[in-house]
Design a protein around this motif. Structure first.
Motif, PDB file in Angstrom:
ATOM      1  N   GLY A 170      30.161   9.409   1.395  1.00 21.40           N
ATOM      2  CA  GLY A 170      31.928   8.283   1.700  1.00 21.40           C
ATOM      3  C   GLY A 170      31.395   6.745   3.203  1.00 21.40           C
ATOM      4  N   PRO A 171      32.500   6.461   2.562  1.00 16.80           N
ATOM      5  CA  PRO A 171      32.374   4.852   2.522  1.00 16.80           C
ATOM      6  C   PRO A 171      31.153   4.367   3.885  1.00 16.80           C
ATOM      7  CG  PRO A 171      33.749   5.331   3.870  1.00 16.80           C
ATOM      8  CD  PRO A 171      33.311   6.696   3.096  1.00 16.80           C
ATOM      9  N   ASN A 172      30.374   2.911   3.479  1.00 17.23           N
ATOM     10  CA  ASN A 172      29.426   3.282   4.339  1.00 17.23           C
ATOM     11  C   ASN A 172      28.146   3.560   4.571  1.00 17.23           C
ATOM     12  OD1 ASN A 172      31.048   0.906   5.405  1.00 17.23           O
ATOM     13  ND2 ASN A 172      32.055   2.735   6.587  1.00 17.23           N
ATOM     14  N   ILE A 173      27.984   5.077   3.724  1.00 12.85           N
ATOM     15  CA  ILE A 173      27.056   5.665   3.888  1.00 12.85           C
ATOM     16  C   ILE A 173      25.791   5.916   2.783  1.00 12.85           C
ATOM     17  CG2 ILE A 173      25.783   8.260   3.404  1.00 12.85           C
ATOM     18  CD1 ILE A 173      28.296   9.074   5.034  1.00 12.85           C
ATOM     19  N   SER A 174      24.381   5.199   3.588  1.00 14.20           N
ATOM     20  CA  SER A 174      23.307   5.341   2.446  1.00 14.20           C
ATOM     21  C   SER A 174      22.526   5.943   2.494  1.00 14.20           C
ATOM     22  CB  SER A 174      22.620   3.652   2.309  1.00 14.20           C
ATOM     23  OG  SER A 174      22.029   2.895   1.561  1.00 14.20           O
ATOM     24  N   VAL A 175      21.672   6.022   1.602  1.00 15.04           N
ATOM     25  CA  VAL A 175      20.916   6.678   0.407  1.00 15.04           C
ATOM     26  C   VAL A 175      19.476   6.209   0.017  1.00 15.04           C
ATOM     27  CG1 VAL A 175      19.816   8.528  -1.296  1.00 15.04           C
ATOM     28  CG2 VAL A 175      22.372   8.475   0.052  1.00 15.04           C
ATOM     29  N   ALA A 176      18.388   6.783   0.609  1.00 18.04           N
ATOM     30  CA  ALA A 176      16.394   5.782  -0.175  1.00 18.04           C
ATOM     31  C   ALA A 176      16.089   7.182   0.212  1.00 18.04           C
ATOM     32  CB  ALA A 176      16.624   4.956   1.966  1.00 18.04           C
ATOM     33  N   MET A 177      15.177   6.557  -1.197  1.00 17.47           N
ATOM     34  CA  MET A 177      13.934   7.451  -1.173  1.00 17.47           C
ATOM     35  C   MET A 177      13.060   6.673  -1.653  1.00 17.47           C
ATOM     36  SD  MET A 177      16.684  10.087  -4.487  1.00 17.47           S
ATOM     37  CE  MET A 177      16.823   8.909  -4.957  1.00 17.47           C
ATOM     38  N   ILE A 178      11.957   7.454  -1.410  1.00 15.03           N
ATOM     39  CA  ILE A 178      10.280   7.289  -1.681  1.00 15.03           C
ATOM     40  C   ILE A 178       9.976   8.056  -2.858  1.00 15.03           C
ATOM     41  CG2 ILE A 178       9.452   7.583   0.446  1.00 15.03           C
ATOM     42  CD1 ILE A 178       7.663   5.641   0.066  1.00 15.03           C
ATOM     43  N   ALA A 179       9.132   7.894  -3.585  1.00 11.65           N
ATOM     44  CA  ALA A 179       8.218   8.935  -4.428  1.00 11.65           C
ATOM     45  C   ALA A 179       6.937   8.645  -4.940  1.00 11.65           C
ATOM     46  CB  ALA A 179       8.773   9.319  -5.889  1.00 11.65           C
ATOM     47  N   VAL A 180       5.823   8.897  -3.951  1.00 15.20           N
ATOM     48  CA  VAL A 180       4.419   8.813  -4.021  1.00 15.20           C
ATOM     49  C   VAL A 180       3.786   9.414  -5.277  1.00 15.20           C
ATOM     50  CG1 VAL A 180       2.802   8.928  -2.470  1.00 15.20           C
ATOM     51  CG2 VAL A 180       5.345   7.939  -1.288  1.00 15.20           C
ATOM     52  N   ASP A 181       2.855   9.479  -5.311  1.00 14.10           N
ATOM     53  CA  ASP A 181       1.352  10.391  -6.179  1.00 14.10           C
ATOM     54  C   ASP A 181       1.061  10.631  -4.928  1.00 14.10           C
ATOM     55  OD1 ASP A 181       0.672  11.127  -9.253  1.00 14.10           O
ATOM     56  OD2 ASP A 181      -1.405   9.694  -7.873  1.00 14.10           O
ATOM     57  N   ASN A 182       0.605  11.987  -5.244  1.00  9.26           N
ATOM     58  CA  ASN A 182       0.437  12.922  -4.585  1.00  9.26           C
ATOM     59  C   ASN A 182      -1.547  12.495  -4.940  1.00  9.26           C
ATOM     60  OD1 ASN A 182       1.507  14.747  -3.376  1.00  9.26           O
ATOM     61  ND2 ASN A 182       1.743  16.062  -4.601  1.00  9.26           N
ATOM     62  N   GLU A 183      -2.062  12.363  -5.303  1.00 14.67           N
ATOM     63  CA  GLU A 183      -3.796  12.101  -5.532  1.00 14.67           C
ATOM     64  C   GLU A 183      -3.856  10.826  -4.709  1.00 14.67           C
ATOM     65  OE1 GLU A 183      -7.946  12.650  -6.078  1.00 14.67           O
ATOM     66  OE2 GLU A 183      -5.759  14.554  -6.402  1.00 14.67           O
ATOM     67  N   SER A 184      -3.727   9.420  -6.126  1.00  8.76           N
ATOM     68  CA  SER A 184      -3.532   8.448  -5.653  1.00  8.76           C
ATOM     69  C   SER A 184      -3.161   7.670  -4.865  1.00  8.76           C
ATOM     70  CB  SER A 184      -3.615   7.503  -7.257  1.00  8.76           C
ATOM     71  OG  SER A 184      -1.907   7.942  -7.232  1.00  8.76           O
ATOM     72  N   GLY A 185      -1.945   8.127  -4.199  1.00 12.32           N
ATOM     73  CA  GLY A 185      -1.021   7.307  -2.934  1.00 12.32           C
ATOM     74  C   GLY A 185      -0.250   6.218  -3.555  1.00 12.32           C
ATOM     75  N   ASP A 186      -0.462   6.216  -4.562  1.00 11.58           N
ATOM     76  CA  ASP A 186       0.392   5.043  -5.697  1.00 11.58           C
ATOM     77  C   ASP A 186       2.644   5.390  -5.718  1.00 11.58           C
ATOM     78  OD1 ASP A 186      -1.314   3.730  -5.844  1.00 11.58           O
ATOM     79  OD2 ASP A 186      -1.443   4.178  -8.594  1.00 11.58           O
ATOM     80  N   VAL A 187       3.083   4.103  -4.950  1.00 13.92           N
ATOM     81  CA  VAL A 187       4.353   4.340  -5.673  1.00 13.92           C
ATOM     82  C   VAL A 187       4.861   4.636  -5.665  1.00 13.92           C
ATOM     83  CG1 VAL A 187       6.444   3.428  -3.351  1.00 13.92           C
ATOM     84  CG2 VAL A 187       4.735   3.455  -2.429  1.00 13.92           C
ATOM     85  N   LEU A 188       5.682   5.848  -6.980  1.00 13.61           N
ATOM     86  CA  LEU A 188       6.583   6.088  -8.437  1.00 13.61           C
ATOM     87  C   LEU A 188       7.874   4.928  -7.953  1.00 13.61           C
ATOM     88  CD1 LEU A 188       4.243   8.947  -9.419  1.00 13.61           C
ATOM     89  CD2 LEU A 188       3.522   6.686  -9.308  1.00 13.61           C
ATOM     90  N   ALA A 189       8.248   5.312  -7.198  1.00  8.84           N
ATOM     91  CA  ALA A 189       9.635   4.676  -7.133  1.00  8.84           C
ATOM     92  C   ALA A 189       9.856   4.492  -5.230  1.00  8.84           C
ATOM     93  CB  ALA A 189      10.234   5.886  -8.036  1.00  8.84           C
ATOM     94  N   ARG A 190      10.694   3.651  -5.486  1.00  9.54           N
ATOM     95  CA  ARG A 190      11.080   3.287  -3.856  1.00  9.54           C
ATOM     96  C   ARG A 190      12.793   2.316  -4.182  1.00  9.54           C
ATOM     97  NH1 ARG A 190       9.234   1.163   1.108  1.00  9.54           N
ATOM     98  NH2 ARG A 190       6.928   1.183   0.303  1.00  9.54           N
TER      99      ARG A 190
END
Length: 717
Positions: free
Chosen positions: A325-345
């Motif tokens: 719907g209008p005005n609603i946003s979505v945020a996501m973050i993906a993290v590699d478990n072993e390294s703690g590196d952010v794979l997507a933000r």
């Protein structure tokens, strides 16, 4: 007569000067004077030329090497580029690895076939160009080398004159002395103009073809060769037909020189030229902005992100936000478990959507987490040893002072296994466990593991934090959940690649407890689009339906999802299970990799049904409720009292002195534990001196011979 004749002959010889004494010396002197004069002239010219060359100053290499800042992913793929201060797009180029070899061959064949052999100036090319100009009356081919063209690009001048050409030749020789051929070619490919504010073959290829110049067709390569010769009159967005004609002339010349076959040329000419520029890539805009603010004066910033996954999740967030719907946003973050590196933000569903506050990074925004902190309450309860996933726990109306928690659906389930209580996200059991674990202990443990909880001003941690009465960011939640996947240790998230990674693991909970939490969460009923027993996940809904959450992990990756309005306004019906969980499962499905299994149970993990658990673990009992076995009274800690503060003296070396513990009831022998660690037995006098672990909260537990137990929590100061 003979004498007179002899005199005549001598006189003539004198007149002719052939045998005149001293004649050779005079001629030599004239030659010497002429040579000396010429030497003086040449010396003056040389001096003037040397002075002129010196007046040119050093090569402006530093200025020429300035490029647009590029943000690249972990594999070097371009995520985003920022235009230079004057608005030009100029991207760094590596000819060996970043440019199609076919294009390079075409470029050198057309512009400078002896590039690798000359020293900056090609006399043969200059002579050929001059001869063609004299015989045909117009310029047929230029005599400038790639190095001379680079000199012109480094010091752009409008006039076309002998002086300008001489200057280019001098600069070209200087360039060849300071740079090798590869460096010269890289610099030329970064500076060559392609119309408008596009400079360099990378910027042109991305803007016109929407791709890096690593793989170019013959038509594309010929077009990129033709454009720099007259970039403004051949601009594709203004004069596409002129550009096409120039491209075709390049192809014809290559056919004449037998570098391209006639058939390939005909096919290339049949390809239309682009008429519009494509936008520069803007993947991971929030991460790019953050890295630009963090890393200064660096032409290329390498992030830990994966461009493919980033693009996939951005598209998913955009589509799902529109559906919500209008005005609603979505945020996501993906993290590699072993390294703690952010794979997507994915900071928002659309970076340029003002209605959804697209430029606000919601992965870093502090919001109410709803029920997403419950797994950590259960984890600490498992760690303390007073409850097990198969223990029974009551879900009934209960009051903690003035606080009476209720379930989301306003109903109660009665007595249920702890496993089911967490999977169904029941509120009353979670608060009962938090009451025994301790709100301050939960807060300090999560902070120790990198989860920064934000409480209202001047407010201490309380039971309400278990249901979302605290602030946290999506990235911190993802780090904490990745700690469950890592069996109890978290790693600070990393997004900017650095040469040396010095991040140390941080303790979240013990291995067995973390494994038990994951083992419970993987059995949580998935949403309609989900697959059972693949992802350990938890959902959450904040007060007033303002935030919907879902965070999950498998053996490889952790993904967190937030859905809501960035302005914090409530959204009717916004629930984590129906709004965020389906996005989470779609995100896992779109990673392109199969689900990775969770870690195997660590040593010491108790795996048993309720009937085979030790008596104290079969049923959870709140603090103060005694456990009775047969006719014997269960042990009870009489001192110190639960919740009390104990002042303990310190020795000179800073160590705390022992404190007394008194116990009533129970079947001997009695075992004493401090924070879950056995410290010895209590004898028939039912008292013992115990060394406190240090300042702060401490949990004292007594277990008798039948397994009955009592626990108190005190604060040592």
């Amino acid at each position: 007569m003979s004498r007179a004749s002899t005199t005549f002959v001598d006189t003539k010889q004198d007149v002719d000067g052939r045998d005149k004494p001293g004649h050779d010396g005079a001629g030599k002197r004239r030659i010497i004077r002429f040579a000396a004069a010429m030497a003086v002239v040449l010396l003056a010219i040389s001096g003037a030329f040397a002075g002129w060359v010196a007046s040119l100053g050093p090569l402006p290499l530093e200025q020429a090497r300035k490029v647009s800042t590029s943000i690249v992913d972990r594999n070097g793929k371009l995520l985003r580029a920022y235009a230079m201060a004057d608005g030009r797009w100029r991207l760094p180029v590596d000819a060996k690895t970043g440019v199609d070899p076919g294009y390079l061959k075409l470029l050198l064949a057309y512009e400078d076939r002896r590039f690798h052999s000359h020293r900056g100036v090609d006399p043969l090319a200059l002579g050929r160009a001059a001869l063609q100009l004299m015989t045909r009356g117009h310029i047929v081919s230029g005599g400038s080398t790639i190095t001379m063209q680079l000199a012109r690009l480094m010091e752009p001048r409008r006039e076309r004159s002998v002086y300008a050409k001489l200057r280019q030749m001098v600069r070209a020789i200087q360039i060849e002395r300071q740079l090798n051929k590869d460096q010269i070619l890289d610099l030329y490919l970064a500076l060559a103009p392609f119309g408008g504010n596009l400079e360099g073959v990378r910027a042109a290829s991305i803007a016109y073809f929407g791709k890096e110049p690593k793989r170019l067709s013959l038509a594309e390569a010929a077009l990129l060769v033709a454009l720099p010769q007259s970039p403004e009159t051949r601009r594709l967005d203004r004069h596409p037909e002129v550009a096409r004609a120039a491209r075709d002339r390049v192809l014809e010349r290559m056919v004449n020189e037998q570098r391209v076959t006639e058939e390939d040329s005909v096919q290339a000419k049949a390809v239309s030229v682009p008429r519009l520029r494509k936008p520069m890539p803007i993947l991971a805009p929030h991460s790019s902005d953050q890295s630009m603010a963090t890393v200064k004066d660096t032409p290329v910033i390498k992030l830990t992100l994966d461009a493919g996954l980033q693009k996939t999740l951005e598209a998913l967030a955009r589509d799902r936000a529109i559906a919500q719907g209008p005005n609603i946003s979505v945020a996501m973050i993906a993290v590699d478990n072993e390294s703690g590196d952010v794979l997507a933000r994915v900071g928002s569903s659309d970076y340029f959507d003002e209605r959804r506050a697209g430029q606000v990074d919601m992965t870093r925004a502090v919001r109410s987490p709803g029920s997403t902190l419950k797994p950590f309450i259960y984890g600490l309860a498992f760690e303390d040893g007073f409850v097990h996933p198969e223990s029974l726990i009551d879900d009934r109306p209960i009051r903690f002072g003035s606080y009476a928690p209720e379930n989301f659906d306003m109903t109660f389930q009665g007595t249920v296994p702890v496993r089911k209580a967490l999977q169904l996200s029941l509120n009353v059991p979670a608060i009962a466990l938090l009451d025994r674990v301790g709100s301050s202990r939960l807060s300090s443990r999560l902070k120790q593991a990198g989860g920064n909880l934000v409480l209202p001003k001047d407010e201490a941690p309380g039971l309400a934090m278990g249901l979302g009465g605290v602030g946290v960011t999506l990235q911190d939640l993802a780090q904490l959940y990745a700690g469950l996947a890592r069996l109890g240790t978290t790693k600070p998230l990393r997004e900017i690649m650095i040469a040396k990674d010095e991040r140390d693991p941080m303790r979240l909970m013990d291995q067995a407890a973390a494994w038990q939490v994951g083992n419970v969460l993987i059995g949580t009923p998935p949403p309609e689009n989900g697959v059972h027993n693949r992802i350990a996940f938890k959902t959450g809904t904040s007060y007033g339906y303002r935030d919907a959450w879902s965070v999950g992990f498998d053996g490889r990756i952790t993904i967190g999802v937030w859905v809501g309005r960035p302005d914090g306004a409530p959204v009717a019906g916004l629930v984590g299970r129906t709004a965020a969980a389906p996005i989470l499962f779609d995100a896992f499905a779109r990673t392109g990799k199969t689900f990775a299994p969770l870690p195997k149970p660590p040593k010491g993990a108790l795996i048993a049904g309720n009937a085979k658990l030790p008596v104290p673990l079969r049923r959870f009992r709140p603090i103060g409720e005694l456990v009775r076995t047969g006719s014997d009274q269960a042990p009870r800690i009489q001192f110190p009292l639960n919740g009390s503060r104990i002042d303990v003296d310190r020795s000179n070396d800073g160590q705390f002195s022992a404190m007394p513990v008194k116990v009533a009831g129970g079947v001997l022998p009695l075992t004493m534990l401090v924070n879950g660690i056995a410290v010895g037995e209590i004898g028939s006098r039912r008292q013992r001196l115990v060394e406190p672990p240090g300042p702060g909260f401490a949990r004292l537990t007594v277990i008798d011979a039948t397994g009955a137990a009592d626990t108190v929590v005190i604060r040592v100061q």
